[in-house]
Write a protein that holds these residues in place. Structure first.
Motif, PDB file in Angstrom:
ATOM      1  N   GLN A  75     -13.808   5.272   0.756  1.00 15.89           N
ATOM      2  CA  GLN A  75     -13.395   3.864   0.699  1.00 15.89           C
ATOM      3  C   GLN A  75     -11.991   3.682   1.260  1.00 15.89           C
ATOM      4  OE1 GLN A  75     -13.946   2.975  -3.453  1.00 15.89           O
ATOM      5  NE2 GLN A  75     -16.128   2.525  -3.225  1.00 15.89           N
ATOM      6  N   TRP A  76     -11.130   4.663   1.007  1.00 15.85           N
ATOM      7  CA  TRP A  76      -9.757   4.602   1.531  1.00 15.85           C
ATOM      8  C   TRP A  76      -9.750   4.615   3.058  1.00 15.85           C
ATOM      9  CZ3 TRP A  76      -7.213   9.299   3.427  1.00 15.85           C
ATOM     10  CH2 TRP A  76      -5.925   9.053   3.883  1.00 15.85           C
TER      11      TRP A  76
ATOM     12  N   GLU B 179     -12.205   3.794   5.068  1.00 16.49           N
ATOM     13  CA  GLU B 179     -12.848   2.580   5.585  1.00 16.49           C
ATOM     14  C   GLU B 179     -11.935   1.356   5.472  1.00 16.49           C
ATOM     15  OE1 GLU B 179     -16.450   2.370   3.363  1.00 16.49           O
ATOM     16  OE2 GLU B 179     -17.547   3.729   4.705  1.00 16.49           O
ATOM     17  N   SER B 180     -10.991   1.399   4.531  1.00 15.50           N
ATOM     18  CA  SER B 180     -10.103   0.246   4.336  1.00 15.50           C
ATOM     19  C   SER B 180      -8.942   0.187   5.318  1.00 15.50           C
ATOM     20  CB  SER B 180      -9.530   0.258   2.918  1.00 15.50           C
ATOM     21  OG  SER B 180      -8.588   1.304   2.757  1.00 15.50           O
ATOM     22  N   GLN B 181      -8.747   1.277   6.053  1.00 18.94           N
ATOM     23  CA  GLN B 181      -7.606   1.333   6.972  1.00 18.94           C
ATOM     24  C   GLN B 181      -7.867   0.527   8.235  1.00 18.94           C
ATOM     25  OE1 GLN B 181      -4.767   2.935   5.704  1.00 18.94           O
ATOM     26  NE2 GLN B 181      -6.179   2.893   3.984  1.00 18.94           N
TER      27      GLN B 181
ATOM     28  N   ARG C 143       0.812  -1.212   0.000  1.00 19.28           N
ATOM     29  CA  ARG C 143       0.000   0.000   0.000  1.00 19.28           C
ATOM     30  C   ARG C 143       0.851   1.271   0.000  1.00 19.28           C
ATOM     31  NH1 ARG C 143      -3.783   0.421   5.011  1.00 19.28           N
ATOM     32  NH2 ARG C 143      -3.803  -1.783   4.502  1.00 19.28           N
TER      33      ARG C 143
END
Length: 221
Positions: A216-217, A219-221, A152
């Motif tokens: 979305q970024w 929430e993905s963490q 990432r």
């Protein structure tokens, strides 16, 4: 106007860098209540902070969201000019998104402003002792990241400047350009320029697509 104050040589000298007067003075008061800590300067900007190094602080507490620059850019400058200076980053931003970036910039610890009143003294002492200060949850997250290599950090997000990274985070929280401008003490035109740069770097073609990506970024963490 902030000026250097005299202090006994036995006290640990603290430099505070924050562009909000209430935060600066509250932090100054809290730290000065400790018998062994003394705020030698409370700076409102990068320029004041660099000039304040004349007070030879033993530790710097730096807010990420400075009016003229990103606090992380100041951290990088301080780390380059003063390699042995302990630096604690103070931020309104979510630790899970910004702590790793702060450490990569040269900070020795990360403390969210929501927790500052309860934890700033212990955070300062931890960093002064030569340790990294993070919440227990963040320590665990970074430990897991070390065990599971991730690509990432090499992705397009890594190409964002510190200020662009900050703007992306606020977009993901649902703030408009005007609200972001107010939070960061910048003009709407400046924030819109940051948004345009983010879209170009992330190959995003509209404001709605940028907001969807930012949410979305986060929430993905």
């Amino acid at each position: 106007m902030h000026a250097k104050s005299s202090s006994p040589g036995s006290e640990t000298r603290v430099l505070i860098v924050d562009d909000h007067p209430i935060i600066r003075e509250g932090m100054r008061h809290l730290l000065n209540l400790q018998g062994d800590l003394h705020v030698c300067f409370a700076a409102a900007s990068t320029e004041e902070a660099l000039a304040a190094m004349a007070c030879q602080p033993d530790i710097a507490i730096v807010d990420i969201s400075l009016q003229s620059d990103s606090g992380l850019d100041l951290v990088k400058t301080l780390r380059h000019r003063h390699p042995n200076l302990p630096i604690l980053v103070l931020s309104m931003h979510d630790e899970s998104l910004f702590a790793e970036r702060a450490l990569r910039s040269g900070a020795n610890g990360y403390l969210m402003k929501l927790e500052a009143t309860d934890h700033v003294v212990s955070a300062v002492r931890e960093v002064l002792a030569g340790n990294i200060y993070l919440s227990a949850a963040m320590h665990e997250k970074l430990a897991r990241a070390l065990m599971i290599p991730q690509e990432r950090s090499k992705g397009p997000i890594a190409s964002l400047s510190e200020r662009e990274f900050e703007v992306l985070h606020l977009i993901g929280l649902g703030f408009s350009a005007r609200q972001i401008a107010e939070k960061l003490n910048r003009s709407v035109k400046t924030i819109e320029a940051h948004q345009a740069n983010i879209k170009e770097k992330l190959d995003i073609h509209s404001g709605k697509e940028l907001m969807r990506f930012a949410i979305q970024w986060i929430e993905s963490q």
